[in-house]
Scaffold this active site. Structure first.
Site, mmCIF file in Angstrom:
data_model
loop_
_atom_site.group_PDB
_atom_site.id
_atom_site.type_symbol
_atom_site.label_atom_id
_atom_site.label_comp_id
_atom_site.label_asym_id
_atom_site.label_seq_id
_atom_site.Cartn_x
_atom_site.Cartn_y
_atom_site.Cartn_z
ATOM 1 N NE ARG A 173 -3.393 0.499 2.645
ATOM 2 C CZ ARG A 173 -4.444 1.003 1.992
ATOM 3 N NH1 ARG A 173 -5.087 0.280 1.105
ATOM 4 N NH2 ARG A 173 -4.848 2.243 2.219
ATOM 5 C CD GLN A 174 -0.835 4.846 2.649
ATOM 6 O OE1 GLN A 174 -0.117 4.392 3.540
ATOM 7 N NE2 GLN A 174 -1.784 5.733 2.901
ATOM 8 C CB THR A 175 4.609 1.349 -2.548
ATOM 9 O OG1 THR A 175 3.637 0.501 -3.158
ATOM 10 C CG2 THR A 175 4.913 0.873 -1.150
ATOM 11 C CB SER B 2 -5.000 1.170 -11.545
ATOM 12 O OG SER B 2 -3.619 1.086 -11.360
ATOM 13 C CG ASP C 116 -0.126 4.641 -12.879
ATOM 14 O OD1 ASP C 116 0.811 5.165 -13.508
ATOM 15 O OD2 ASP C 116 -0.453 4.980 -11.732
ATOM 16 C CG LEU D 56 5.054 -0.019 -6.397
ATOM 17 C CD1 LEU D 56 5.475 -1.191 -5.515
ATOM 18 C CD2 LEU D 56 6.001 0.125 -7.585
#
Length: 358
Positions: free
Chosen positions: A120-122, A128, A172, A124
């Site tokens: 999470r919250q990286t 999506s 992305d 990456l």
């Protein structure tokens, strides 16, 4: 007949992605190069059923807590966000798109569930990835893969996220739909004429070995709201020229990759980050995110964000010995470090067939 829809379970994965060059110019009619990251993925499973059911994930859609303080602590670290809302949103967007474009869907129901190991919250693209995998399942369940162009699919994924107030760009979702290494041009004319950019798959073997640095708990980093978008809309000359320069980084990077000019690639990666830092400022980027970039630079490696922060992509021009130095430095600093696995293109013959039609 309803019995025709009682097909076997359908399961699809969508992988995390790395913005290699050009981000964040994708939301400003720029250019980017991204690739599909095999280290992490989300998977969605769809099974025919009597009723339509979206199954909450036992960890990510938590509704049972040990106490009130556990609930509050959980919300502070992870927010209100699980994957169920993402699955519901793509079902709606997919249904509306088919209706608006005269695509008939059979009336069978399904049960949809998901899992993910994307941190999470990286930056990456974990959200999506869930939506992308779900869309793939819907395309196959309703047997309409040949009717919805590959170029349109990232828009559907983005629209599902916009439905939930998630602010993002197409880059992305393109990387996750296409897989492999993709060069993207979001020039205004193409976007206005077709509704999506020009997406050109590249050979993944053009990439040198790359490494990923990310933080186990990135939530305390980079919380300040950025003013870049508003300044761009207001015609701020510094922001406009900087974003044009970022877009040119991807253009030059495409040539550098094709010519295997790795020294140039390293220079462009560093320049990309420096431009972002000048535009957004250190408060927006966050001290932890900046330290992940700097830890690589201190040993002579090239580094930049994979997205908007939380994880960093690194190229070690001096090879494995330099990578070992970096791994040791990351361990000391408390960052996680991995060799990048690049996934090949995901496009099937049916998908490719949709690209040749207007």
């Amino acid at each position: 007949m309803a019995t025709e829809n009682k097909t076997a379970a359908i399961e699809h994965r969508a992988y995390a992605r790395v913005g290699l060059l050009g981000n964040p110019s994708d939301v400003y009619n720029g250019r980017t190069i991204s690739f599909s990251l095999g280290n992490f993925w989300a998977s969605v499973k769809l099974e025919p059923s009597d009723n339509l059911l979206i199954v909450p994930h036992p960890a990510h859609d938590l509704v049972q807590f040990d106490s009130l303080s556990h609930l509050v602590t959980r919300l502070q670290s992870d927010g209100y966000y699980g994957g169920v809302r993402l699955l519901i949103a793509i079902c709606k967007i997919f249904s509306n798109y088919c209706k608006d474009n005269g695509i008939t869907l059979h009336d069978g129901n399904f049960t949809m569930s998901y899992d993910t190991n994307i941190p999470r919250q990286t930056g990456l693209s974990g959200s999506s990835a869930i939506v992308c995998a779900a869309l793939s399942c819907l395309l196959d369940f309703y047997k309409v893969r040949h009717l919805i162009k590959v170029g349109v699919r990232p828009n559907l994924i983005l629209n599902a996220e916009k439905e939930l107030g998630i602010v993002a760009g197409l880059q992305d979702r393109v990387a996750q739909v296409y897989g492999g290494l993709v060069y993207m041009d979001f020039n205004k004319k193409h976007m206005e004429d077709l509704g999506y950019g020009e997406y050109t798959p590249m050979d993944v073997d053009l990439l040198p070995p790359l490494y990923l640095i990310y933080a186990e708990n990135p939530s305390d980093s980079g919380k300040v709201h950025s003013t870049v978008r508003q300044r761009w809309l207001n015609g701020d000359k510094f922001i406009i020229s900087s974003l044009e320069e970022v877009a040119n980084v991807a253009l030059e990077g495409r040539t550098a990759l094709i010519e295997k000019d790795h020294a140039k690639l390293a220079t462009l990666m560093n320049h990309n980050f420096d431009l972002r830092r000048q535009m957004f400022g250190d408060e927006v980027l966050g001290a932890m995110n900046i330290e992940m970039v700097e830890i690589a630079r201190r040993i002579g490696a090239a580094s930049k964000f994979t997205g908007s922060g939380g994880a960093v992509i690194v190229f070690c021009p001096q090879g494995p010995s330099q990578a070992k130095l970096l791994e040791d430095a990351c361990k000391t600093a408390g960052f996680l470090f991995q060799l990048v696995k690049v996934m090949p293109s995901f496009l099937t013959e049916v998908d490719l067939g949709t690209m040749s039609t207007r």
